[in-house]
Write an enzyme that holds these catalytic residues in place. Sequence first.
Site, PDB file in Angstrom:
ATOM      1  N   SER A  60       0.834  -1.204   0.000  1.00 18.81           N
ATOM      2  CA  SER A  60       0.000   0.000   0.000  1.00 18.81           C
ATOM      3  C   SER A  60       0.867   1.253   0.000  1.00 18.81           C
ATOM      4  O   SER A  60       2.033   1.227   0.396  1.00 18.81           O
ATOM      5  CB  SER A  60      -0.895   0.022   1.237  1.00 18.81           C
TER       6      SER A  60
HETATM    7  N1  SAH Z   1       0.511  -5.371   4.221  1.00 15.64           N
HETATM    8  C1  SAH Z   1       1.222  -5.637   2.986  1.00 15.64           C
HETATM    9  C2  SAH Z   1       0.400  -5.383   1.734  1.00 15.64           C
HETATM   10  C3  SAH Z   1      -0.688  -6.331   1.628  1.00 15.64           C
HETATM   11  S1  SAH Z   1      -1.533  -6.513   0.116  1.00 15.64           S
HETATM   12  C4  SAH Z   1       2.532  -4.877   2.926  1.00 15.64           C
HETATM   13  O1  SAH Z   1       2.814  -4.087   3.839  1.00 15.64           O
HETATM   14  O2  SAH Z   1       3.283  -5.095   1.972  1.00 15.64           O
HETATM   15  C5  SAH Z   1      -2.674  -7.715   0.714  1.00 15.64           C
HETATM   16  C6  SAH Z   1      -2.064  -9.030   1.072  1.00 15.64           C
HETATM   17  O3  SAH Z   1      -3.090  -9.866   1.581  1.00 15.64           O
HETATM   18  C7  SAH Z   1      -1.446  -9.768  -0.103  1.00 15.64           C
HETATM   19  O4  SAH Z   1      -0.128 -10.111   0.208  1.00 15.64           O
HETATM   20  C8  SAH Z   1      -2.310 -11.013  -0.222  1.00 15.64           C
HETATM   21  O5  SAH Z   1      -1.626 -12.135  -0.722  1.00 15.64           O
HETATM   22  C9  SAH Z   1      -2.786 -11.197   1.205  1.00 15.64           C
HETATM   23  N2  SAH Z   1      -3.978 -12.024   1.365  1.00 15.64           N
HETATM   24  C10 SAH Z   1      -5.063 -12.118   0.566  1.00 15.64           C
HETATM   25  N3  SAH Z   1      -5.953 -13.005   1.073  1.00 15.64           N
HETATM   26  C11 SAH Z   1      -5.404 -13.488   2.234  1.00 15.64           C
HETATM   27  C12 SAH Z   1      -5.828 -14.440   3.204  1.00 15.64           C
HETATM   28  N4  SAH Z   1      -6.994 -15.084   3.095  1.00 15.64           N
HETATM   29  N5  SAH Z   1      -5.014 -14.690   4.255  1.00 15.64           N
HETATM   30  C13 SAH Z   1      -3.817 -14.044   4.381  1.00 15.64           C
HETATM   31  N6  SAH Z   1      -3.367 -13.140   3.479  1.00 15.64           N
HETATM   32  C14 SAH Z   1      -4.150 -12.867   2.414  1.00 15.64           C
END
Ligand code: SAH
Length: 221
Positions: A60
């Site tokens: 993000s």
């Molecule tokens: N917080 C992260 C950005 C996250 S983007 C950072 O600082 O870089 C959203 C993330 O959620 C992605 O990595 C995606 O793979 C993960 N995600 C999606 N569905 C998920 C689930 N059911 N359980 C855990 N992670 C999940």
Amino acid sequence: MVNQGLIELVEKLKGAGYLKLKRTEKAILAVDRGYFVPEYAKTFAYYDQPIPIEENQAISAPSVVSFMLDALDVRPEMNVLEIGTGSGYNAALLSFLVGRKGLVTSIEFYEKLHEFAKKNIGKVKNGEPKLEFKNLNLVLGDGSLGYEISAPYDAIISTAAISGINEMHPFVQQLKEDGKLIAPVGTSSFQDLILYSKKTNLFRKILPVMFVPMRGVGGIK
Ligand code: SAH
């Protein structure tokens, strides 16, 4: 020494009204975002922009990250859950904010990203300034129903979008009595950032956002 790009980023964020809490500002300065962006995107590390990572996901924008951390009011000694480790950047910030006596569990659905985050955290450990991350537990799995094992939490932050939220949702169930939750809620393309406080039992819309959809059993179909 703090990277000049980071200092400029923080000044820009403050000028735009972000980083209201000094603690959040300190965290953004301590955890160099440059360690978390893929090699090809290095020049964008200090821009207020989301950055694509593998599996069609994204880190993000710093403004959104700092807005969420300010809203959650993460403090030392807290027990925090993050859903969606991605690059590990936000997990590292949370780890800094809760300090030695706190605990951060961050769960990631995709193995490639879980490994990417571990590698990035490793880089920060050996970087400057030295950060320990002994309080950070990176878990590979489906966090769409939270993570019961380390519950109850003082704060839960979902960085993947969910389609709905109410008192019966596992995220809410896994909060302490005075815990707080922040999550993007809406469709797979557009959401409202919702801030929930268990004490007042109020769900507040605080910002229109665009996060990637949650995968897994409790995800957006
Ligand atoms: N917080 C992260 C950005 C996250 S983007 C950072 O600082 O870089 C959203 C993330 O959620 C992605 O990595 C995606 O793979 C993960 N995600 C999606 N569905 C998920 C689930 N059911 N359980 C855990 N992670 C999940």
